[in-house]
Write a protein that holds these residues in place. Sequence first.
Motif, PDB file in Angstrom:
ATOM      1  N   THR A 112      -3.988 -14.242  -6.919  1.00  0.00           N
ATOM      2  CA  THR A 112      -3.580 -14.362  -5.519  1.00  0.00           C
ATOM      3  C   THR A 112      -2.085 -14.616  -5.434  1.00  0.00           C
ATOM      4  N   ARG A 113      -1.517 -14.244  -4.298  1.00  0.00           N
ATOM      5  CA  ARG A 113      -0.083 -14.428  -4.084  1.00  0.00           C
ATOM      6  C   ARG A 113       0.168 -15.657  -3.214  1.00  0.00           C
ATOM      7  N   ARG A 114       1.249 -16.361  -3.520  1.00  0.00           N
ATOM      8  CA  ARG A 114       1.704 -17.388  -2.591  1.00  0.00           C
ATOM      9  C   ARG A 114       2.420 -16.709  -1.440  1.00  0.00           C
ATOM     10  N   ARG A 115       2.142 -17.152  -0.238  1.00  0.00           N
ATOM     11  CA  ARG A 115       2.786 -16.623   0.963  1.00  0.00           C
ATOM     12  C   ARG A 115       3.723 -17.689   1.516  1.00  0.00           C
ATOM     13  N   ILE A 116       4.990 -17.378   1.601  1.00  0.00           N
ATOM     14  CA  ILE A 116       6.010 -18.345   2.010  1.00  0.00           C
ATOM     15  C   ILE A 116       6.625 -17.912   3.338  1.00  0.00           C
ATOM     16  N   ALA A 117       6.549 -18.776   4.328  1.00  0.00           N
ATOM     17  CA  ALA A 117       7.175 -18.524   5.618  1.00  0.00           C
ATOM     18  C   ALA A 117       8.454 -19.338   5.728  1.00  0.00           C
ATOM     19  N   ALA A 173       8.316 -15.410  -8.236  1.00  0.00           N
ATOM     20  CA  ALA A 173       7.618 -14.290  -8.862  1.00  0.00           C
ATOM     21  C   ALA A 173       6.220 -14.131  -8.268  1.00  0.00           C
ATOM     22  N   GLY A 174       5.962 -12.949  -7.734  1.00  0.00           N
ATOM     23  CA  GLY A 174       4.654 -12.640  -7.190  1.00  0.00           C
ATOM     24  C   GLY A 174       4.408 -13.131  -5.783  1.00  0.00           C
ATOM     25  N   THR A 175       5.390 -13.784  -5.151  1.00  0.00           N
ATOM     26  CA  THR A 175       5.203 -14.303  -3.808  1.00  0.00           C
ATOM     27  C   THR A 175       5.512 -13.249  -2.748  1.00  0.00           C
ATOM     28  N   VAL A 176       5.109 -13.539  -1.529  1.00  0.00           N
ATOM     29  CA  VAL A 176       5.514 -12.740  -0.365  1.00  0.00           C
ATOM     30  C   VAL A 176       6.244 -13.669   0.584  1.00  0.00           C
ATOM     31  N   VAL A 177       7.452 -13.307   0.968  1.00  0.00           N
ATOM     32  CA  VAL A 177       8.271 -14.122   1.864  1.00  0.00           C
ATOM     33  C   VAL A 177       8.305 -13.459   3.239  1.00  0.00           C
ATOM     34  N   GLY A 196      11.536 -11.064  -8.115  1.00  0.00           N
ATOM     35  CA  GLY A 196      10.100 -10.845  -8.280  1.00  0.00           C
ATOM     36  C   GLY A 196       9.271 -11.080  -7.048  1.00  0.00           C
ATOM     37  N   ALA A 197       9.921 -11.272  -5.908  1.00  0.00           N
ATOM     38  CA  ALA A 197       9.188 -11.516  -4.665  1.00  0.00           C
ATOM     39  C   ALA A 197       9.075 -10.231  -3.852  1.00  0.00           C
ATOM     40  N   HIS A 198       8.150 -10.237  -2.897  1.00  0.00           N
ATOM     41  CA  HIS A 198       8.069  -9.195  -1.883  1.00  0.00           C
ATOM     42  C   HIS A 198       8.467  -9.809  -0.544  1.00  0.00           C
ATOM     43  N   TYR A 199       8.784  -8.961   0.407  1.00  0.00           N
ATOM     44  CA  TYR A 199       9.165  -9.446   1.733  1.00  0.00           C
ATOM     45  C   TYR A 199       8.398  -8.717   2.821  1.00  0.00           C
ATOM     46  N   SER A 282       8.246  -4.611   1.358  1.00  0.00           N
ATOM     47  CA  SER A 282       8.363  -4.043   0.015  1.00  0.00           C
ATOM     48  C   SER A 282       7.005  -3.919  -0.657  1.00  0.00           C
ATOM     49  N   LEU A 283       5.940  -4.359   0.005  1.00  0.00           N
ATOM     50  CA  LEU A 283       4.605  -4.285  -0.563  1.00  0.00           C
ATOM     51  C   LEU A 283       4.090  -2.846  -0.519  1.00  0.00           C
ATOM     52  N   PRO A 284       3.599  -2.316  -1.624  1.00  0.00           N
ATOM     53  CA  PRO A 284       3.054  -0.956  -1.623  1.00  0.00           C
ATOM     54  C   PRO A 284       1.668  -0.923  -0.986  1.00  0.00           C
ATOM     55  N   THR A 285       1.220   0.264  -0.628  1.00  0.00           N
ATOM     56  CA  THR A 285      -0.057   0.400   0.077  1.00  0.00           C
ATOM     57  C   THR A 285      -1.239  -0.063  -0.764  1.00  0.00           C
ATOM     58  N   HIS A 286      -1.182   0.113  -2.073  1.00  0.00           N
ATOM     59  CA  HIS A 286      -2.328  -0.280  -2.899  1.00  0.00           C
ATOM     60  C   HIS A 286      -2.411  -1.790  -3.092  1.00  0.00           C
ATOM     61  N   GLN A 287      -1.377  -2.521  -2.679  1.00  0.00           N
ATOM     62  CA  GLN A 287      -1.401  -3.971  -2.774  1.00  0.00           C
ATOM     63  C   GLN A 287      -1.493  -4.650  -1.413  1.00  0.00           C
ATOM     64  N   ALA A 288      -1.235  -3.918  -0.354  1.00  0.00           N
ATOM     65  CA  ALA A 288      -1.215  -4.530   0.979  1.00  0.00           C
ATOM     66  C   ALA A 288      -1.752  -3.556   2.005  1.00  0.00           C
ATOM     67  N   SER A 289      -2.967  -3.782   2.432  1.00  0.00           N
ATOM     68  CA  SER A 289      -3.571  -2.981   3.491  1.00  0.00           C
ATOM     69  C   SER A 289      -3.034  -3.434   4.840  1.00  0.00           C
ATOM     70  N   PRO A 290      -3.246  -2.666   5.899  1.00  0.00           N
ATOM     71  CA  PRO A 290      -2.838  -3.123   7.228  1.00  0.00           C
ATOM     72  C   PRO A 290      -3.462  -4.466   7.607  1.00  0.00           C
TER      73      PRO A 290
END
Length: 373
Positions: A112-117, A173-177, A196-199, A282-290
């Motif tokens: 699982t990814r950490r989600r940071i706001a 690394a591996g988080t979504v901001v 290593g993060a996504h946004y 920056s998340l690709p479709t195979h890792q992040a659905s709508p």
Amino acid sequence: MAAAAAPPQRSPTGLLALFAQVSDPRKRRGTRHRLPVLLTLATCAVLAGARSFTAVAEWAADAGQAVWSALGIVRVPDESTFRRVFALLDADALDTILGARAAAATTPAEGTRRRIAVDGKTLRGSRDGDTPGRHLLAAIDQHHAVVLAQRAVEAKTNEIPELKALLGTLDLAGTVVTADALHTQRDTASWLVDRGAHYLLVAKANQPGLSAQLAALPWTKVPTRARTCDRGHGRIETRIVKATEVRAGIDFPRALQAVQITRRRAVADRPAQTETVHAITSLPTHQASPTLLADLARGHWTIENRLHWVRDVAYDEDHHRARTGNTPQVMASLRNLAITSLRLTGTTNITQALRHHARRPERPLATIMNLNC
């Protein structure tokens, strides 16, 4: 004061050791109260709902022999001691230490990814004449609603350059901001991905070119993939989220998907309001659905609803008049710590928990000790 009773078998050694990492700004000679003890006392008082230095000192004075003995207190500090020491404290260093503790306590499960706001808040009560109130930029874990980092934003700058310093203390690394439109900056996006993060960033008027590009995409041809409907407080809110891969032509670093979020709010006896916003990720479709993107976008408001709102309502923060030195930020940090401590022990109603802790002075100390188990 009577001789101290034998300390209990369990003591708040973990929090005392944590606070021992903070540099004491005072000279050793003549120091009567150790800094870790002052910070622990203040944390206990804030857990009991204390909103000011006067309330912190009153709680400390009334805490009783069991609490004093557990902390090794011979003489109870007064209000001026708390105020004077906290004014000199390195508040950013304190926040770094507290954030590291919260991050370690909320390590995401494998897979699982950490989600940071990320969002900022001005402490309105700290305004002094023409000097604006202190502004603090914070990062919160969306899932656990605990503060991972906080940093002061100086009056002569803004949040944008401070985001890197704020998040630079965390393992990204591996988080979504997620962040509001102010932080939709090319340099910020590149910096996050390089670590290593996504946004997931909203595009508005501050990025007119990007905003126009996203709005011009053929959204009518994109199938609706995520839809939610919430009811509460006499309001019905519907969200429709669409996402599409970004091909050549979108001028934003590492962007892989564009997102359209349409919100429709209907309140009784009022015309319905519809708002459409666009975002880039920056998340690709195979890792992040709508559906996941919709959850991320909605989860961003965790920082407003479960941190800033709680500090304003439960602690009346905007009316706290601390202005001297670093006292505004230190008190905000202790409120963050209290909220984090309560959430990590399973509390869902912060206001109710503060009343519970206020009724007996040993309860805040017990909560701290539970965190050390």
